[in-house]
Scaffold this active site. Structure first.
Site, mmCIF file in Angstrom:
data_model
loop_
_atom_site.group_PDB
_atom_site.id
_atom_site.type_symbol
_atom_site.label_atom_id
_atom_site.label_comp_id
_atom_site.label_asym_id
_atom_site.label_seq_id
_atom_site.Cartn_x
_atom_site.Cartn_y
_atom_site.Cartn_z
ATOM 1 C CG HIS A 1 -3.523 -13.004 9.801
ATOM 2 N ND1 HIS A 1 -2.699 -13.560 10.697
ATOM 3 C CD2 HIS A 1 -3.585 -13.935 8.795
ATOM 4 C CE1 HIS A 1 -2.112 -14.652 10.075
ATOM 5 N NE2 HIS A 1 -2.690 -14.818 9.206
ATOM 6 N N PRO B 1 0.693 -1.307 0.039
ATOM 7 C CG PRO B 1 -0.821 -1.479 1.523
ATOM 8 C CD PRO B 1 0.413 -2.042 1.222
ATOM 9 C CD GLU B 2 4.372 1.953 -3.435
ATOM 10 O OE1 GLU B 2 4.849 2.834 -4.015
ATOM 11 O OE2 GLU B 2 5.021 0.712 -3.683
ATOM 12 N NE ARG C 1 5.606 -9.730 5.970
ATOM 13 C CZ ARG C 1 6.372 -9.078 5.127
ATOM 14 N NH1 ARG C 1 5.898 -9.095 3.758
ATOM 15 N NH2 ARG C 1 7.618 -9.021 5.479
ATOM 16 N NE ARG D 1 17.127 15.036 2.503
ATOM 17 C CZ ARG D 1 16.530 13.897 3.189
ATOM 18 N NH1 ARG D 1 17.024 12.575 2.692
ATOM 19 N NH2 ARG D 1 15.328 13.785 3.614
#
Length: 271
Positions: free
Chosen positions: A93, A2-3, A112, A151
């Site tokens: 889950h 999921p982005e 997870r 950066r």
DNA sequence: ACCGGAGCCTGTTAGC
DNA sequence: TGCTAACAGGCTCCGG
């Protein structure tokens, strides 16, 4: 996984069933999923609060509540949210269940166990360090250029850094670098002005495409109703190693960068 | 301040 | 065929 596009798809699907609903209870079977308090404290504080907005920031889902709090949920790798009747069979889950005042439940399934639930008065506690929102009008080339200040790491790793630009994960990082024609190992401080412009356009293009296609159902991701998105059919490089580049025909290469699998065209993306 | 790597997790897949 | 080990990648934390 999921982005940004997958989270946006989830937000859009949840908005209708959740807006205006009031929480009536919380059950939890994995206490560590609740990041800000014990499950009991969460229940104590959230019951009686009404959901006023359902939104997204980066990969976080935000539910602004009538009591002034914000419920924040991050799906991480395998998280899945759905709103179903309380009589519906419980999927495996499912670790947190929010009861609603209309006999339905918001269920957080999380194979997870990386997903997290936060309940905070000030969302900045959780979201404060996030970089710009790439699909918002304020995300201009100038804004992106500012983010490069100081950066120097490799472009692939930088795109995955949520303080650089919020919402990009492994799939869309590889896709954006392909469309921008930038090699994933390029140090951030070697990009030309033209490349920054191309990257800005590419980031927006791939995320927009992901939203329009309701996410990429690669690995386990599915929409809240269990159906699949279609972005997996439109990826240029992700998980296409050894297959021909759509632009030049050269086999797509796969390498590991910063511990993450990285896919690129060795011809179209020059070092 | 910035960077890279370990750790958290479990279902799936690769390899012997 | 059946087992084990490696892999998948979101983020946080730690040491350099």
């Amino acid at each position: 996984m999921p982005e940004l596009p997958e989270v946006e798809t989830t937000v859009r699907a949840l908005r209708r069933p959740l807006l205006g609903r009031t929480f009536t209870g919380v059950r939890n079977y994995w206490p560590r999923q609740i990041a800000t308090a014990s499950p009991e404290a969460l229940q104590e504080r959230i019951v009686g609060q009404q959901i006023e907005t359902v939104d997204r920031r980066g990969k976080y889902l935000l539910f602004h509540l009538s009591g002034g709090d914000t419920l924040i949920i991050h799906l991480r790798m395998t998280g899945h949210l759905s709103v179903v009747d309380r009589e519906a069979p419980l999927a495996s889950h499912t670790h947190t269940i929010f009861s609603l005042d209309d006999s339905r439940e918001l269920r957080f399934r999380n194979v997870r166990k990386f997903g997290r639930v936060y309940l905070v008065a000030d969302p900045d506690e959780v979201l404060g360090k996030l970089g710009p929102e790439p699909l918002a009008p304020g995300f201009t080339v100038e804004r992106l250029r500012e983010q490069f200040q100081g950066r120097s790491k490799q472009m692939k790793s930088l795109l995955l850094d949520q303080t650089f630009v919020a919402g990009i994960g492994n799939i869309y990082a590889d896709e954006a670098l392909f469309y921008a024609g930038i090699h994933p190992e390029r140090p951030a401080d070697t990009l030309t002005e033209a490349e920054i412009v191309a990257l800005h356009q590419a980031i927006r293009k791939v995320l927009q495409m992901g939203v329009e296609r309701e996410g990429a159902s690669i690995d386990r991701y599915v929409k809240p109703d269990g159906s699949r998105g279609s972005m997996q059919n439109a990826v240029a490089v992700y998980k296409r190693s050894e297959q021909p580049c759509y632009r030049c025909g050269t086999p797509i290469r796969r390498i590991i960068l910063g511990g993450r699998s990285t896919h690129f065209c060795p011809i179209c993306q020059q070092a």
